[in-house]
Design a protein around this motif. Structure first.
Motif, PDB file in Angstrom:
ATOM      1  N   GLY A 117       0.774  -1.221   0.000  1.00 24.09           N
ATOM      2  CA  GLY A 117       0.000   0.000   0.000  1.00 24.09           C
ATOM      3  C   GLY A 117       0.810   1.277   0.000  1.00 24.09           C
ATOM      4  N   LYS A 118       2.130   1.176  -0.154  1.00 25.69           N
ATOM      5  CA  LYS A 118       2.983   2.363  -0.097  1.00 25.69           C
ATOM      6  C   LYS A 118       3.859   2.447  -1.345  1.00 25.69           C
ATOM      7  N   ARG A 119       4.251   3.678  -1.654  1.00 24.62           N
ATOM      8  CA  ARG A 119       5.227   3.935  -2.713  1.00 24.62           C
ATOM      9  C   ARG A 119       6.385   4.701  -2.093  1.00 24.62           C
ATOM     10  N   PHE A 120       7.599   4.244  -2.355  1.00 20.69           N
ATOM     11  CA  PHE A 120       8.756   4.920  -1.769  1.00 20.69           C
ATOM     12  C   PHE A 120       9.963   4.717  -2.667  1.00 20.69           C
ATOM     13  N   HIS A 121      10.868   5.680  -2.625  1.00 19.88           N
ATOM     14  CA  HIS A 121      12.071   5.650  -3.461  1.00 19.88           C
ATOM     15  C   HIS A 121      13.229   5.091  -2.643  1.00 19.88           C
ATOM     16  N   GLY A 122      14.035   4.219  -3.264  1.00 15.47           N
ATOM     17  CA  GLY A 122      15.173   3.691  -2.540  1.00 15.47           C
ATOM     18  C   GLY A 122      15.904   2.603  -3.296  1.00 15.47           C
ATOM     19  N   ASP A 123      16.715   1.859  -2.543  1.00 18.37           N
ATOM     20  CA  ASP A 123      17.564   0.802  -3.081  1.00 18.37           C
ATOM     21  C   ASP A 123      17.209  -0.525  -2.421  1.00 18.37           C
ATOM     22  N   LEU A 124      17.523  -1.597  -3.107  1.00 19.78           N
ATOM     23  CA  LEU A 124      17.218  -2.941  -2.600  1.00 19.78           C
ATOM     24  C   LEU A 124      18.408  -3.862  -2.878  1.00 19.78           C
ATOM     25  N   ARG A 125      18.881  -4.509  -1.836  1.00 20.11           N
ATOM     26  CA  ARG A 125      20.037  -5.408  -1.962  1.00 20.11           C
ATOM     27  C   ARG A 125      19.564  -6.866  -1.987  1.00 20.11           C
ATOM     28  N   ILE A 126      20.124  -7.636  -2.922  1.00 17.81           N
ATOM     29  CA  ILE A 126      19.837  -9.062  -3.052  1.00 17.81           C
ATOM     30  C   ILE A 126      21.098  -9.842  -2.705  1.00 17.81           C
ATOM     31  N   ARG A 127      20.944 -10.781  -1.778  1.00 16.57           N
ATOM     32  CA  ARG A 127      22.077 -11.619  -1.402  1.00 16.57           C
ATOM     33  C   ARG A 127      21.580 -13.042  -1.198  1.00 16.57           C
ATOM     34  N   ASP A 128      22.271 -13.986  -1.825  1.00 18.25           N
ATOM     35  CA  ASP A 128      21.937 -15.411  -1.698  1.00 18.25           C
ATOM     36  C   ASP A 128      20.462 -15.673  -2.013  1.00 18.25           C
ATOM     37  N   GLY A 129      19.953 -14.975  -3.023  1.00 14.38           N
ATOM     38  CA  GLY A 129      18.617 -15.246  -3.504  1.00 14.38           C
ATOM     39  C   GLY A 129      17.495 -14.536  -2.768  1.00 14.38           C
ATOM     40  N   VAL A 143      14.112 -13.858 -10.278  1.00 11.38           N
ATOM     41  CA  VAL A 143      13.505 -15.034  -9.659  1.00 11.38           C
ATOM     42  C   VAL A 143      14.516 -15.623  -8.688  1.00 11.38           C
ATOM     43  N   ASN A 144      14.189 -15.624  -7.407  1.00 15.45           N
ATOM     44  CA  ASN A 144      15.118 -16.124  -6.386  1.00 15.45           C
ATOM     45  C   ASN A 144      16.487 -15.458  -6.525  1.00 15.45           C
ATOM     46  N   GLY A 145      16.483 -14.154  -6.805  1.00 13.13           N
ATOM     47  CA  GLY A 145      17.723 -13.407  -6.927  1.00 13.13           C
ATOM     48  C   GLY A 145      18.432 -13.538  -8.249  1.00 13.13           C
ATOM     49  N   GLN A 146      17.925 -14.346  -9.162  1.00 11.83           N
ATOM     50  CA  GLN A 146      18.529 -14.513 -10.480  1.00 11.83           C
ATOM     51  C   GLN A 146      17.898 -13.508 -11.448  1.00 11.83           C
TER      52      GLN A 146
END
Length: 444
Positions: A15-27, A420-423
């Motif tokens: 329900g929210k919109r926000f600006h930022g970054d997202l880190r993926i590690r080990d899927g 998909v799963n970090g791929q």
């Protein structure tokens, strides 16, 4: 598997919109924050302000394997999912042989483990004579039990009242229903055959598979569920009268939920003149008034989930006369873009649409650690470009059937990337065929 940092994204989640970054590690999603710095060895994808959302969870597809691989198979259709931002699917049991016992379910999971590009789960199908199989089902093994309360293939039409009652009473998982009344449909078709023979005009389809047939069967399913306290999910609602039978509100806590499909938001009976049997599906696409009522019901959470009912057939099959032309449309590759058209039209808020495509099916089916942008959850993500239109061309279709009912349509968005799963399985129209999905877990 590479670790990724997605930067400069407009995230839409819960329900929210926000600006930022997202880190993926080990899927999995390790961190979501306003600003993150890249680590050594970490690959960076600049979202450039585009929309980053959880990957769509499609709770209703027909991938035709085993037994009907000339139309589609797990590999071809899951590739189309990947291109369309769908990261998980739940597949229906009406294959050949039908998935009506543990052996058939295990075979489907084995096939998907080898070739599915996105995550997967498989329904157990109900019949008039597999009640013992239903009663001993491990509820963690499948998303639910599919009950065809309308016409189906083989012996999968459950029309024995005592069996239906027992299934609704004893099912250890959610029951998923296709609701159309077969005697009404058969009577309607018999009258149409008397007038037109086999070559019934396509525009008669919503009159043969009528609104009355849908409403009658849906009311029966609701009555059974209320009598037994069943966890019921009614699929592909197609009429204004049906959506009015369901209560608005968030999916969490509901015992009875509803779903509709992208083609019911897009087409109406006026489109039969142009597309004919290409949009023949069960239940049938009905009037513009029905379409508008369904859109309103989805916006107000009266309809909980938006899915596809992806069901491909070859063009030469579709080009047969009415009584031989099969029902079903190939939809997964462009479903998310089709759904987003309602956002651009201003009739469904973006946050609500994403809820219906991702959060609601994850919650409804108890899917473990998917369907949300949350730290610790699997990195199943779609990156949508809301400023880059795409015109659907036949040569771009990845489904094995090789055509789309949307050909020539220009959608106002495009799918820039899918994880998909970090791929990173899809980027700017290119598919990485090394991508593999995993079996969905149901936390029950």
């Amino acid at each position: 598997m590479s670790d990724w940092l997605v930067v400069n994204a407009e995230m839409i989640n819960e329900g929210k919109r926000f600006h930022g970054d997202l880190r993926i590690r080990d899927g999995r999603i390790e961190r979501i924050d306003a600003a993150l710095s890249a680590r050594d060895g970490e690959r960076v994808l600049d979202a450039a302000g585009r929309w980053l959302i959880p990957g769509m969870i499609d709770d209703q597809v027909h991938f035709r394997e085993p037994g009907l691989e000339h139309k589609a198979d797990i590999e071809s259709e899951s590739r189309a999912c990947l291109a369309g931002g769908i990261t998980s699917y739940m597949e229906m049991p009406n294959t050949k042989p039908p998935a009506v016992d543990a052996t058939a379910i295990a075979d489907k999971y084995r096939r998907a483990a080898e070739r599915s590009r996105v995550n997967y789960g498989f329904y157990l199908g109900a019949t008039n004579d597999n009640l013992k199989e239903i009663r001993r089902l491990d509820p963690r093994s499948v998303p639910g039990i599919k009950v065809f309360m309308g016409s189906s293939t083989g012996n999968m039409l459950v029309d024995d009242p005592a069996t239906l009652d027992a299934i609704f009473r004893d099912a250890p998982t959610p029951i998923i229903t296709h609701c159309e009344d077969t005697p009404l449909i058969e009577a309607n078709e018999a009258r149409a055959r008397e007038r037109w023979g086999d070559d019934i005009p396509p525009e008669q389809h919503p009159l043969i598979r009528s609104r009355e047939a849908c409403i009658k069967s849906t009311r029966l399913a609701l009555d059974l569920a209320r009598r037994h306290g069943t966890r019921l999910h009614v699929l592909h609602l197609s009429t204004a009268e049906e959506v009015a039978l369901f209560e608005p509100g968030p999916v969490a806590g509901k015992r009875i939920t509803a779903e509709t499909c992208v083609h019911f938001l897009h087409f109406s009976d006026a489109d039969y003149a142009r597309l004919g049997h290409l949009i023949k599906c069960n239940p049938a696409i009905k009037t513009a008034a029905d379409r508008d009522a369904i859109i309103r019901a989805l916006a107000e959470r009266r309809v909980d989930v938006l899915a596809t009912d992806h069901a491909p057939h070859l063009l030469d099959e579709k080009n047969q006369p009415y009584t031989r032309a099969p029902s079903g449309l190939p939809l997964v590759q462009f479903a998310l873009q089709c759904a987003l058209e309602r956002v651009f039209d201003g009739v469904i808020p973006l946050e609500r649409l994403i809820e219906s495509l991702t959060h609601a099916p994850a919650t409804l089916f108890d899917v473990r650690d998917r369907g949300y942008l949350r730290e610790g959850y699997y990195a199943d993500l779609a990156l949508v470009d809301p400023a880059k239109p795409q015109t659907v061309r036949r040569e771009d279709v990845l489904s094995k059937c090789g055509w789309s009912p949307f050909e020539g349509t220009t959608f106002r968005s495009s799918i820039a990337a899918t994880f998909v799963n970090g791929q990173l399985g899809h980027l700017d129209g290119r598919i990485d065929d090394a991508t593999r999905g995993t079996r969905l877990e149901f936390a029950r």
